[in-house]
Write a protein that holds these residues in place. Structure first.
Motif, short mmCIF file in Angstrom:
data_model
loop_
_atom_site.label_atom_id
_atom_site.label_comp_id
_atom_site.label_asym_id
_atom_site.label_seq_id
_atom_site.Cartn_x
_atom_site.Cartn_y
_atom_site.Cartn_z
N ALA A 1 0.90 7.63 3.18
CA ALA A 1 -0.35 6.89 3.07
C ALA A 1 -0.10 5.41 2.76
CB ALA A 1 -1.23 7.50 1.99
N GLU A 2 0.89 5.13 1.92
CA GLU A 2 1.19 3.74 1.58
C GLU A 2 1.70 2.96 2.80
OE1 GLU A 2 3.86 3.47 -1.68
OE2 GLU A 2 2.57 4.58 -3.06
N VAL A 3 2.48 3.62 3.65
CA VAL A 3 3.00 2.96 4.84
C VAL A 3 1.91 2.74 5.88
CG1 VAL A 3 4.58 3.24 6.78
CG2 VAL A 3 5.36 3.78 4.48
N PHE A 4 1.05 3.74 6.07
CA PHE A 4 0.07 3.69 7.15
C PHE A 4 -1.20 2.94 6.80
CE2 PHE A 4 1.41 7.62 9.84
CZ PHE A 4 2.66 7.05 9.99
N ILE A 5 -1.44 2.71 5.52
CA ILE A 5 -2.72 2.10 5.16
C ILE A 5 -2.83 0.67 5.67
CG2 ILE A 5 -1.99 1.14 2.93
CD1 ILE A 5 -4.69 2.19 1.81
N ASN A 6 -1.70 -0.01 5.87
CA ASN A 6 -1.69 -1.35 6.46
C ASN A 6 -0.58 -1.43 7.50
OD1 ASN A 6 -1.99 -4.04 7.11
ND2 ASN A 6 -0.96 -4.79 5.27
N PRO A 7 -0.89 -1.17 8.76
CA PRO A 7 0.15 -1.17 9.80
C PRO A 7 0.56 -2.57 10.24
CG PRO A 7 -1.97 -0.69 10.77
CD PRO A 7 -2.19 -0.78 9.29
N PHE A 8 0.00 -3.61 9.63
CA PHE A 8 0.36 -4.98 10.00
C PHE A 8 1.29 -5.61 8.97
CE2 PHE A 8 -3.60 -4.26 12.28
CZ PHE A 8 -3.30 -4.76 13.53
N GLY A 9 2.07 -4.76 8.31
CA GLY A 9 3.03 -5.26 7.34
C GLY A 9 4.43 -5.34 7.94
N ILE A 10 5.43 -5.04 7.13
CA ILE A 10 6.82 -5.16 7.58
C ILE A 10 7.59 -3.85 7.36
CG2 ILE A 10 6.97 -7.66 7.31
CD1 ILE A 10 8.17 -7.25 4.56
N ASP A 11 6.88 -2.74 7.28
CA ASP A 11 7.55 -1.44 7.18
C ASP A 11 8.09 -1.03 8.55
OD1 ASP A 11 7.02 -1.09 4.44
OD2 ASP A 11 4.98 -0.42 4.90
N ASP A 12 8.96 -0.02 8.53
CA ASP A 12 9.57 0.42 9.79
C ASP A 12 8.53 0.92 10.80
OD1 ASP A 12 12.07 -0.18 8.88
OD2 ASP A 12 12.50 1.84 8.14
N ASP A 13 7.49 1.57 10.32
CA ASP A 13 6.48 2.14 11.21
C ASP A 13 5.28 1.23 11.40
OD1 ASP A 13 7.20 4.84 12.21
OD2 ASP A 13 7.54 5.22 10.09
N GLU B 1 -12.87 -6.12 15.82
CA GLU B 1 -12.62 -4.78 15.30
C GLU B 1 -11.29 -4.73 14.55
OE1 GLU B 1 -14.47 -2.22 15.19
OE2 GLU B 1 -16.07 -2.56 16.63
N MET B 2 -10.30 -5.42 15.07
CA MET B 2 -8.99 -5.45 14.41
C MET B 2 -9.11 -6.07 13.02
SD MET B 2 -5.49 -7.22 15.81
CE MET B 2 -6.20 -8.87 15.65
N LEU B 3 -9.90 -7.12 12.90
CA LEU B 3 -10.07 -7.77 11.60
C LEU B 3 -10.97 -6.96 10.68
CD1 LEU B 3 -10.43 -11.50 12.70
CD2 LEU B 3 -8.48 -10.42 11.57
N ASN B 4 -11.89 -6.18 11.25
CA ASN B 4 -12.77 -5.37 10.40
C ASN B 4 -11.98 -4.40 9.54
OD1 ASN B 4 -15.04 -6.63 11.39
ND2 ASN B 4 -15.53 -5.03 12.88
N TYR B 5 -10.92 -3.81 10.11
CA TYR B 5 -10.10 -2.87 9.35
C TYR B 5 -9.36 -3.57 8.22
CZ TYR B 5 -10.80 1.08 12.49
OH TYR B 5 -11.36 2.11 13.19
N ASP B 6 -9.12 -4.86 8.37
CA ASP B 6 -8.45 -5.61 7.30
C ASP B 6 -9.45 -6.04 6.24
OD1 ASP B 6 -5.99 -7.17 6.32
OD2 ASP B 6 -7.48 -8.77 6.53
#
Length: 520
Positions: free
Chosen positions: A295-307, A228-233
């Motif tokens: 939206a730009e920050v939350f669309i991929n939560p597996f990046g390197i943003d603060d959130d 499921e985690m990979l499905n979102y990617d």
């Protein structure tokens, strides 16, 4: 990891609780918007300076520029920025939260393995630790497929070996499988873990097949969460949707660069009034662009943003907790001792600290919405269905006698009906008198009465029918399609008897004074 601030807003008392949040920089809207805002202001003031320094010398060009300002200002009002952004950001935030909920935590698997795989010897310990190691390796391998931090930390299987997650021969097996399939192989360690669990059952380390089945179910559930985690990617928000939202926002503010140059028109003189700083346009940009940045920050939560999710913390935490549960805590628990409230069964009055005394739970506490609802005593009597069935059996016998005469006017069907009612009256009078509120109502409803009579007069109704008088409820009618259907409409054994119809055919008199019910 998401920047936390819930402790600072634990209560809404006082003034400006949320205003204190505005002072933060990490994870703030200022941090994600400031660069875009500077570019916007540079463009705005470049055009403003061009207008002031150059166009003031050319009257015709200045008039054309003012017309262009009016056109862009009117056009900007047509763009539905708020509607599009709110719908898009709401969908993105929901998707972001679901990705967190689908993270595969190994705690449940570790507890199941510790409780299922017996043996304090080295073999049992090896089985437990290996199963959890493979599960965590599968999680880390899946992170390298969708997480920037995961890929930066473990760019190859060699790094898994160096970190102690895999042995050299296990890495070799994974490398050899590359020749068999090019698809991601994060699931391979989970297959190994399932095979080890099956072998442990054969060796007697797992007590029975039920325990093995339970363990495999939890292991499969862990694999489901990694998938499921990979499905979102793999399946993103459709690109056309993201492009549409981005174009709407950028188009709106590009037009506002021109449209907000002259913000107020003096209607008396018909001349535009210029302002050096477009305050409300500045605020509007801050809000709308900040919304887009969310939206730009939350669309991929597996990046390197603060959130974004703290992937490195998750990896370290999962390995540590897994080994502690299946190894350090295996078959270990505190001594079984009587608790402090053993003699009282349950605590009569739990202690409060001085700081929480004013928040002490009041007597009664929480309850359901019907906690204070009272049911009248006459309505709180159970219905005896065996008495209803006895009544229906009596009717069925008498109905079979009158079924052939139903279409022919006469007295035979009426007399048969009256015989049935008399039989019911004699067998149930005593029961109805003792429990009018339950049996009487149930009998009436079972007979098919569309509008139930009052419980206290059930016996009177039955007696009045038996004596050729129209019952009180005979005119409690239900009108449907212009056809009047009497109150006692009985359906037993597939046959029907309309009491009013029978009485009208036999010219039975009807006394309206006896009808205490209104027609519906």
């Amino acid at each position: 990891m998401t920047v936390g601030y819930t402790e600072d807003v634990a209560t809404c008392r006082g003034f400006g609780n949320f205003l204190k949040m505005l002072k933060r920089w990490r994870g703030s809207i200022y941090k994600v918007v400031w660069a875009d805002l500077i570019v916007y202001l540079i463009c705005f003031y470049s055009l403003n300076i061009f207008y002031r320094m150059y166009l003031n010398h050319y009257c015709e060009k200045k008039k054309f520029f003012i017309k262009l300002i009016t056109y862009c200002d009117e056009y900007a009002k047509v763009v539905p920025v708020s509607f599009i952004l709110s719908f898009y950001v709401g969908h993105i935030v929901k998707r972001w939260w679901n990705q967190w909920m689908f993270l595969p935590w190994p705690d449940t698997l570790a507890i199941t393995v510790s409780a299922t795989v017996d043996g304090a010897d080295e073999r049992g310990r090896l089985i437990r630790r290996t199963i959890l190691r493979y599960a965590n390796v599968a999680f880390v391998m899946s992170l390298t497929l969708n997480s920037t931090l995961g890929k930066l930390r473990f760019p190859s299987l060699t790094h898994f070996v160096a970190a102690g997650f895999l042995n050299e021969h296990e890495k070799q097996i994974l490398d050899d499988m590359q020749e068999k399939t090019n698809h991601p192989k994060y699931w391979v360690p989970l297959v190994w873990a399932g095979t080890i669990a099956t072998r442990a059952r054969k060796e007697g380390k797992i007590r029975d097949d039920i325990s093995l089945n339970n363990l495999l179910g939890v292991l499969i559930g862990f694999r489901k969460f990694t998938q499921e985690m990979l499905n979102y990617d793999w399946v993103c928000i459709p690109l056309v949707y993201t492009q549409a939202v981005t174009l709407v926002v950028f188009t709106y503010f590009l037009s506002s660069i021109v449209g907000m140059q002259l913000t107020i028109v003096n209607k008396d003189k018909g001349e535009p009034v210029d302002f050096y700083f477009p305050f409300f346009n500045f605020v509007e940009f801050f809000f709308y662009f900040g919304w887009l940045k969310v939206a730009e920050v939350f669309i991929n939560p597996f990046g390197i943003d603060d959130d974004d999710f703290e992937v490195n913390w998750l990896i370290d935490r999962d390995f540590e907790i897994s080994y502690v549960i299946v190894d350090e805590m295996h078959q270990e628990h505190p001594n079984l001792l009587k608790d402090q409230y053993w003699d009282d069964v349950y605590p009569i009055d739990l202690p409060y600290t001085e700081a929480t005394m004013k928040y002490k739970t009041t007597e009664g506490g929480q309850g359901g919405s019907t906690k204070d609802m009272e049911v009248p005593e006459e309505k709180a009597v159970f219905v005896r269905f065996e008495e209803i069935e006895e009544t229906m059996s009596i009717l069925k016998v008498h109905k079979s006698k009158s079924g052939s005469n139903r279409k022919t006017p006469g007295t035979s069907s009426t007399n048969s009906l009256q015989d049935a009612i008399r039989t019911i009256n004699s067998t149930t009078r005593e029961r109805i008198n003792s429990r009018r509120g339950s049996v009487g109502s149930a009998v009436i409803q079972t007979l098919g009465v569309h509008e139930a009579v009052s419980h206290s007069s059930v016996t009177d109704h039955v007696s009045s029918i038996a004596s050729n008088a129209v019952p009180v409820n005979a005119k409690a009618l239900v009108k449907k399609g212009g056809t009047v259907r009497a109150g006692y409409w009985m359906e037993t054994g597939g046959s029907q008897v309309n009491v009013e119809e029978l009485m009208e055919k036999d010219d039975v008199p009807y006394d309206p004074s006896q009808d205490e019910r209104k027609e519906s």
